[in-house]
Design a protein around this motif. Structure first.
Motif, short mmCIF file in Angstrom:
data_model
loop_
_atom_site.label_atom_id
_atom_site.label_comp_id
_atom_site.label_asym_id
_atom_site.label_seq_id
_atom_site.Cartn_x
_atom_site.Cartn_y
_atom_site.Cartn_z
N ALA A 72 -3.90 35.61 90.89
CA ALA A 72 -4.62 34.80 91.88
C ALA A 72 -4.29 33.32 91.67
N PRO A 73 -4.22 32.51 92.76
CA PRO A 73 -3.93 31.08 92.64
C PRO A 73 -5.10 30.36 91.97
N THR A 74 -4.78 29.23 91.29
CA THR A 74 -5.82 28.40 90.67
C THR A 74 -6.12 27.23 91.58
N ALA A 75 -7.13 26.44 91.20
CA ALA A 75 -7.51 25.28 92.02
C ALA A 75 -6.39 24.28 92.13
N ALA A 76 -5.51 24.29 91.13
CA ALA A 76 -4.41 23.32 91.14
C ALA A 76 -3.26 23.77 92.02
N GLY A 78 -1.32 24.51 95.27
CA GLY A 78 -1.28 24.22 96.68
C GLY A 78 -2.32 23.21 97.14
N ALA A 79 -2.29 22.96 98.46
CA ALA A 79 -3.20 22.02 99.10
C ALA A 79 -4.06 22.74 100.11
N ASP A 80 -5.07 22.02 100.59
CA ASP A 80 -5.93 22.62 101.62
C ASP A 80 -5.06 23.06 102.80
N GLY A 81 -5.37 24.26 103.33
CA GLY A 81 -4.60 24.81 104.45
C GLY A 81 -3.48 25.73 104.02
N ASP A 82 -3.12 25.70 102.73
CA ASP A 82 -2.03 26.55 102.24
C ASP A 82 -2.52 27.98 102.01
N TYR A 83 -1.52 28.90 101.91
CA TYR A 83 -1.77 30.31 101.61
C TYR A 83 -1.00 30.66 100.34
N ALA A 84 -1.50 31.67 99.60
CA ALA A 84 -0.83 32.11 98.40
C ALA A 84 -0.68 33.64 98.44
N PHE A 85 0.47 34.17 97.98
CA PHE A 85 0.74 35.62 97.99
C PHE A 85 1.19 36.05 96.61
N ALA A 100 -10.66 24.87 97.23
CA ALA A 100 -10.99 26.21 96.69
C ALA A 100 -10.26 27.29 97.46
N TRP A 101 -9.92 28.38 96.72
CA TRP A 101 -9.24 29.53 97.35
C TRP A 101 -10.26 30.64 97.63
#
Length: 611
Positions: A72-76, A78-85, A100-101
């Motif tokens: 899972a991505p951490t708070a650090a 990406g930026a707001d609006g980004d997605y993580a896979f 926050a994610w």
């Protein structure tokens, strides 16, 4: 426009005046003329030179990104609006908001259905030949007991069966002997129970005769009347389906008594008690609604006494129709639905009875031949050996008639509902003659111990006629194939199925019928059989009654009725007797005797031997 014209005229005049004299001084300038029309558009000018480049625009807002993560991505991340896979767990997170994610969403779908089985692969190459196996145990058989050298092909571990003495040996030991495991299983396990059920076999039809039927038609509907169906008639017709055929009435002698016992005999009967207005009556032929009553009206009396009293006969007994007069043709009168208020009735003068034999259907009788047979020697293998070395017990049960369920009869006695035939079964030796007792041979075994009640009305099977069901009778006959010898029983039968096999005619009344002198009680409405009406000869007696056969008395016709015939399959499925044989081998009998068992008592033997 007018001002312009005036101006032009003035200029012209001045020019003409000046032309007549020498040139003078230049006059003052005239006023300006009107503006001319717009000329055509000139050609396009050349393209101007390219202007200087404008200043650079402001930088745009960064777009969303899909980031690849491990777990899972951490708070650090990406930026707001980004997605993580996360490619390992196949989880998608986002969009990130306020640093926050959100929880991830699995991109893995449900497990799909199992795919079709693939084609069979090609056969692989043949493997190498395996090592030779150890010889298996053999099961050998022969005549007489085995020895160390017999059978010659017997080896250690083999088994042997002595067919002569029904004895089992084995396994053979290393020293060549057969050990102590010697079992006379052939005899011991041959204790058996044999059961057979016998009825009629080889049922063969020898005759089938259909009965006669009478077809009634009416002719000459030429009795023309002014009888018009009124409201009272409509009620009567609705409650009496046979109203158009016969309208005979029966009255209460005592008003309100519920006892109907008076039938009018002529028009003169009316007007005198009990045949008076208001008195209750029934229709004698109304079996559909046997307790329905009606009241006599003044109109009824007027009709029945009209035509000098002659109307009573045809209004009471003649067939009615709502059709036109039809003296020449024969046809069935109007149906019940056409007998409605306002219709005028006509009546048939002639009733015709046509008697003919049926050619199909259920109204017939028939005759058959059949057999009942069994052979104890064929039923039980080695029957004679059982009798000589062991014991044979024979029992039987009769069956009830077909109309009583055709079920086994539990006869009274000590054999649990069975009748004992053991004496018969053990009394003969095949080829040496039949059953012998007191010098009598070759007797029907069922005659020796017939149970009370016998079989279907006969003392014992084969003694006399057997009533399989009402009007279904089988009679024993002695033929060349009949046998009661050495346990082989063959009975021959003739079967009469149905009624009236002799073809006797029945005198059947078709003339005027009545219930005169009888009593009909409410609430049952039960009616006795109708009888010939001797006091009324007009409808229908000769010559008003006609037939293709002779007419006797006041209107009787002979009919040969035949009913109740059954097909051959009915008798083939009928059961007469069940025979049960208990065969006990000699070694078992010896063992039972040694235990003190009474080997002559089948019930006691059966407690020690599983049959």
């Amino acid at each position: 426009m007018r001002k312009v014209l005036l101006t032009v005229m003035m200029v012209s005049s001045l020019l003409a005046f000046n032309a007549c004299k020498k040139d003078g001084a230049t006059g003052p300038q005239g006023p300006a003329g009107p503006t001319g029309a717009t000329g055509p558009q000139g050609p396009a000018g050349a393209v101007g030179a390219t202007g200087a480049q404008g200043a650079a625009g402001a930088a745009g807002t960064p777009g969303s990104k899909i980031l690849s993560t491990t777990g899972a991505p951490t708070a650090a991340t990406g930026a707001d609006g980004d997605y993580a896979f996360d490619p390992t767990s196949k989880m998608l997170y986002g969009p990130k908001a306020a640093g926050a994610w959100p929880a991830g969403v699995s991109l893995v779908g449900a497990t799909g259905a199992t795919g079709a089985t693939g084609a069979t692969g090609a056969t692989g190459a043949t493997g190498a030949t395996g090592a030779a196996g150890v010889n298996g145990t053999k099961f050998l058989a022969g005549n007489g007991a085995p020895t160390t050298t017999y059978p010659s092909n017997a080896v250690e571990g083999d088994f042997y069966f002595d067919k002569d003495n029904s004895t089992f040996y084995g396994p053979k030991l290393a020293d060549g002997t057969w050990g102590t495991n010697v079992m006379p299983l052939g005899m011991a396990y041959a204790a058996r129970t044999y059961t057979i059920t016998r009825g009629f076999e080889a049922v063969t039809q020898t005759s089938k005769t259909f009965g006669q039927v009478a077809k009634v038609t009416y002719k000459n509907f030429d009795i023309i009347t002014t009888y018009e169906i009124n409201a009272d008639d409509a009620i009567r017709i609705a409650n009496y389906p046979g109203w158009s055929d016969n309208r005979e009435m029966i009255f209460e002698t005592v008003n309100g008594s519920g006892v109907f016992d008076a039938v009018p005999t002529s028009a003169a009967s009316f007007g005198v008690a009990p045949f008076v207005v208001g008195r209750r009556f029934m229709y004698t032929g109304n079996t559909a609604n046997p307790t329905t009553t009606f009241n006599l009206t003044a109109v009824d009396i007027a009709r029945l006494t009209s035509n000098a009293g002659a109307a009573f006969g045809y209004l009471t007994y003649a067939k009615a129709t709502t059709g036109d007069s039809n003296p020449a043709n024969s046809y069935t009168p109007a149906n019940q639905n056409e007998l409605i208020t306002g219709k005028t009735l006509n009546f048939a003068r002639v009733k015709d009875v046509n008697v003919a034999a049926e050619t199909s259907g259920a109204n017939y009788n028939a005759t058959y031949t059949a057999q009942t047979k069994f052979d104890l020697n064929a039923l039980v293998p080695n029957y004679e050996k059982y009798k000589q070395d062991g014991k044979v017990f024979v029992k039987y049960k009769y069956y009830t008639a077909n109309n009583a369920g055709n079920s086994p009869i539990v006869h009274a006695g000590a054999n649990a509902g069975w009748v004992d035939l053991t004496t018969y079964a053990n009394s003969y030796v095949t080829g040496a003659g039949g059953y012998t007792t007191a010098g009598v041979t070759d007797v029907n075994p069922f005659s020796l111990t017939p149970p009370a009640g016998g079989v279907m009305g006969s003392a014992y099977l084969g003694a006399a006629a057997v009533t399989v069901a009402p009007n279904q009778v089988a009679t024993p006959v002695v033929l060349a194939s009949t046998a009661n010898l050495n346990g082989n029983v063959v009975m021959n039968w003739t079967i009469a199925s149905g009624t009236n096999l002799a073809g006797a005619p029945t005198s059947t009344a078709f003339g005027p019928m009545t219930y005169s002198g009888t009593v009909i009680n409410v609430p049952t409405g039960a009616r006795p059989a109708a009888v010939n009406r001797g006091f009324e000869t007009a409808f229908y007696s000769v010559p008003q009654l006609t037939s293709n056969v002779a007419i006797t008395g006041t209107g009787n016709v002979d009919i040969i009725a035949r009913t109740g015939g059954q097909a051959a399959t009915y008798f083939e499925s009928t059961k007469l007797v069940q025979v049960q044989v208990f065969a006990i081998p000699g070694d078992v009998i010896k063992a039972l005797k040694a235990k003190g068992v009474n080997v002559d008592n089948v019930n006691e033997v059966s407690q020690h031997v599983k049959l």
